[in-house]
Design a protein around this motif. Sequence first.
Motif, PDB file in Angstrom:
ATOM      1  N   TYR A 228       0.769  -1.106  -0.249  1.00 56.10           N
ATOM      2  CA  TYR A 228       0.007  -0.008  -0.176  1.00 56.10           C
ATOM      3  C   TYR A 228       0.804   1.371   0.177  1.00 56.10           C
ATOM      4  CZ  TYR A 228      -3.761  -3.250   1.653  1.00 56.10           C
ATOM      5  OH  TYR A 228      -4.491  -4.073   1.983  1.00 56.10           O
ATOM      6  N   CYS A 229       0.402   2.235  -0.845  1.00 56.03           N
ATOM      7  CA  CYS A 229       1.147   3.537  -0.711  1.00 56.03           C
ATOM      8  C   CYS A 229       0.169   4.450  -0.049  1.00 56.03           C
ATOM      9  CB  CYS A 229       0.964   4.107  -2.039  1.00 56.03           C
ATOM     10  SG  CYS A 229       1.424   5.987  -2.412  1.00 56.03           S
ATOM     11  N   ALA A 230       1.081   5.163   0.884  1.00 51.09           N
ATOM     12  CA  ALA A 230       0.288   5.987   1.802  1.00 51.09           C
ATOM     13  C   ALA A 230       0.838   7.407   2.008  1.00 51.09           C
ATOM     14  CB  ALA A 230       0.273   5.424   3.483  1.00 51.09           C
ATOM     15  N   ALA A 231      -0.091   8.303   2.557  1.00 51.68           N
ATOM     16  CA  ALA A 231       0.276   9.797   2.511  1.00 51.68           C
ATOM     17  C   ALA A 231       0.080  10.358   3.807  1.00 51.68           C
ATOM     18  CB  ALA A 231      -0.210  10.625   1.187  1.00 51.68           C
ATOM     19  N   ALA A 232       0.925  10.997   4.209  1.00 55.96           N
ATOM     20  CA  ALA A 232       0.632  11.489   5.805  1.00 55.96           C
ATOM     21  C   ALA A 232       0.095  12.826   5.518  1.00 55.96           C
ATOM     22  CB  ALA A 232       1.881  11.485   6.628  1.00 55.96           C
ATOM     23  N   TRP A 233      -1.274  13.168   5.125  1.00 56.34           N
ATOM     24  CA  TRP A 233      -1.598  14.373   4.852  1.00 56.34           C
ATOM     25  C   TRP A 233      -1.736  15.333   5.977  1.00 56.34           C
ATOM     26  CZ3 TRP A 233      -1.437  13.785  -0.090  1.00 56.34           C
ATOM     27  CH2 TRP A 233      -2.062  12.755  -0.706  1.00 56.34           C
ATOM     28  N   ALA A 234      -1.874  14.740   7.091  1.00 60.16           N
ATOM     29  CA  ALA A 234      -1.780  15.795   8.392  1.00 60.16           C
ATOM     30  C   ALA A 234      -0.638  15.720   9.303  1.00 60.16           C
ATOM     31  CB  ALA A 234      -2.905  15.350   9.279  1.00 60.16           C
ATOM     32  N   TYR A 235       0.282  14.962   8.575  1.00 59.24           N
ATOM     33  CA  TYR A 235       1.441  14.819   9.462  1.00 59.24           C
ATOM     34  C   TYR A 235       2.471  16.353   9.479  1.00 59.24           C
ATOM     35  CZ  TYR A 235       5.879  12.797  11.278  1.00 59.24           C
ATOM     36  OH  TYR A 235       7.084  12.368  12.039  1.00 59.24           O
ATOM     37  N   ASN A 236       2.743  16.924  10.534  1.00 60.77           N
ATOM     38  CA  ASN A 236       3.217  18.314  10.510  1.00 60.77           C
ATOM     39  C   ASN A 236       4.856  18.341  11.213  1.00 60.77           C
ATOM     40  OD1 ASN A 236       2.620  17.958  12.916  1.00 60.77           O
ATOM     41  ND2 ASN A 236       1.306  19.845  13.072  1.00 60.77           N
ATOM     42  N   LYS A 237       5.521  17.185  11.237  1.00 62.01           N
ATOM     43  CA  LYS A 237       6.650  17.101  11.800  1.00 62.01           C
ATOM     44  C   LYS A 237       7.652  16.799  10.828  1.00 62.01           C
ATOM     45  CE  LYS A 237       4.441  14.823  15.828  1.00 62.01           C
ATOM     46  NZ  LYS A 237       4.314  13.600  16.709  1.00 62.01           N
ATOM     47  N   VAL A 238       8.961  17.078  11.160  1.00 60.82           N
ATOM     48  CA  VAL A 238      10.244  16.709  10.421  1.00 60.82           C
ATOM     49  C   VAL A 238      10.407  15.057  10.323  1.00 60.82           C
ATOM     50  CG1 VAL A 238      12.428  16.995  10.022  1.00 60.82           C
ATOM     51  CG2 VAL A 238      11.120  19.050  10.678  1.00 60.82           C
ATOM     52  N   GLY A 239      10.741  14.537   9.196  1.00 59.12           N
ATOM     53  CA  GLY A 239      10.988  13.328   9.128  1.00 59.12           C
ATOM     54  C   GLY A 239      10.155  12.387   8.398  1.00 59.12           C
ATOM     55  N   ALA A 240      10.619  11.013   8.548  1.00 54.44           N
ATOM     56  CA  ALA A 240       9.597  10.073   7.855  1.00 54.44           C
ATOM     57  C   ALA A 240       9.488   9.028   8.621  1.00 54.44           C
ATOM     58  CB  ALA A 240      10.745   9.260   6.751  1.00 54.44           C
ATOM     59  N   PRO A 241       7.919   9.148   9.030  1.00 52.35           N
ATOM     60  CA  PRO A 241       7.618   8.309   9.926  1.00 52.35           C
ATOM     61  C   PRO A 241       7.301   6.755   9.350  1.00 52.35           C
ATOM     62  CG  PRO A 241       5.973   9.661   9.432  1.00 52.35           C
ATOM     63  CD  PRO A 241       7.160  10.267   8.693  1.00 52.35           C
ATOM     64  N   LEU A 242       7.133   5.924  10.117  1.00 55.15           N
ATOM     65  CA  LEU A 242       7.010   4.489   9.625  1.00 55.15           C
ATOM     66  C   LEU A 242       5.784   3.899  10.411  1.00 55.15           C
ATOM     67  CD1 LEU A 242       7.972   2.921   7.393  1.00 55.15           C
ATOM     68  CD2 LEU A 242       9.680   1.766   8.759  1.00 55.15           C
ATOM     69  N   GLY A 243       5.037   4.575  11.399  1.00 54.56           N
ATOM     70  CA  GLY A 243       3.838   4.030  11.819  1.00 54.56           C
ATOM     71  C   GLY A 243       2.523   4.320  10.922  1.00 54.56           C
ATOM     72  N   ALA A 244       1.742   3.214  10.883  1.00 53.38           N
ATOM     73  CA  ALA A 244       0.538   3.644  10.229  1.00 53.38           C
ATOM     74  C   ALA A 244      -0.406   4.664  10.838  1.00 53.38           C
ATOM     75  CB  ALA A 244      -0.170   2.246   9.963  1.00 53.38           C
ATOM     76  N   ASP A 245      -0.326   4.903  11.972  1.00 61.44           N
ATOM     77  CA  ASP A 245      -1.077   5.994  12.711  1.00 61.44           C
ATOM     78  C   ASP A 245      -0.849   7.479  12.166  1.00 61.44           C
ATOM     79  OD1 ASP A 245      -1.568   4.291  16.044  1.00 61.44           O
ATOM     80  OD2 ASP A 245      -2.357   3.943  14.084  1.00 61.44           O
ATOM     81  N   ASP A 246       0.371   7.522  11.469  1.00 65.20           N
ATOM     82  CA  ASP A 246       0.852   8.845  11.140  1.00 65.20           C
ATOM     83  C   ASP A 246       0.162   9.015   9.704  1.00 65.20           C
ATOM     84  OD1 ASP A 246       3.695   8.367  12.853  1.00 65.20           O
ATOM     85  OD2 ASP A 246       2.231   9.809  13.326  1.00 65.20           O
ATOM     86  N   TYR A 247      -0.218   8.173   9.019  1.00 69.76           N
ATOM     87  CA  TYR A 247      -0.849   8.345   7.592  1.00 69.76           C
ATOM     88  C   TYR A 247      -2.227   8.278   7.543  1.00 69.76           C
ATOM     89  CZ  TYR A 247       4.096   7.522   6.402  1.00 69.76           C
ATOM     90  OH  TYR A 247       5.480   7.568   6.285  1.00 69.76           O
TER      91      TYR A 247
END
Length: 128
Positions: free
Chosen positions: A96-115
């Motif tokens: 699955y491709c996922a986008a963190a539309w609401a993520y407003n932190k620096v970095g590349a998260p790998l938790g599903a809850d951030d997407y």
Amino acid sequence: QPHLEEFGGGLVQPGESLRLTCASPGFSLRHYAMGWFRQATGKEREGVASISSESGPTTTYADSVKGRFTISRDYAANTVSLQMSGLTPADTAVYYCAAAWAYNKVGAPLGADDYDGWGQGIQVTVSS
């Protein structure tokens, strides 16, 4: 929310490579952290790789794919790709491709809850 589409899945033999691509027609992905997740039959969804939104982006990989998978952006094409090499049957899953539309932190998260944006998924099967 913008629509995410995955391309490039299929059936490959162990040791072979495959490239998955994620696109969002008409919507720019460059300002969002993006990730690839996978879910094998009978298992929970797991994060595979992610890439941050910053210029000169950072990446994060699951231990199981480090050194074999590479996530990247093509800004001109507005896509995010996952280059997979040295594939094994253990890599068989729906990706699955996922986008963190609401993520407003620096970095590349790998938790599903951030997407909060998800594609429909694409099958990758590694088998001889």
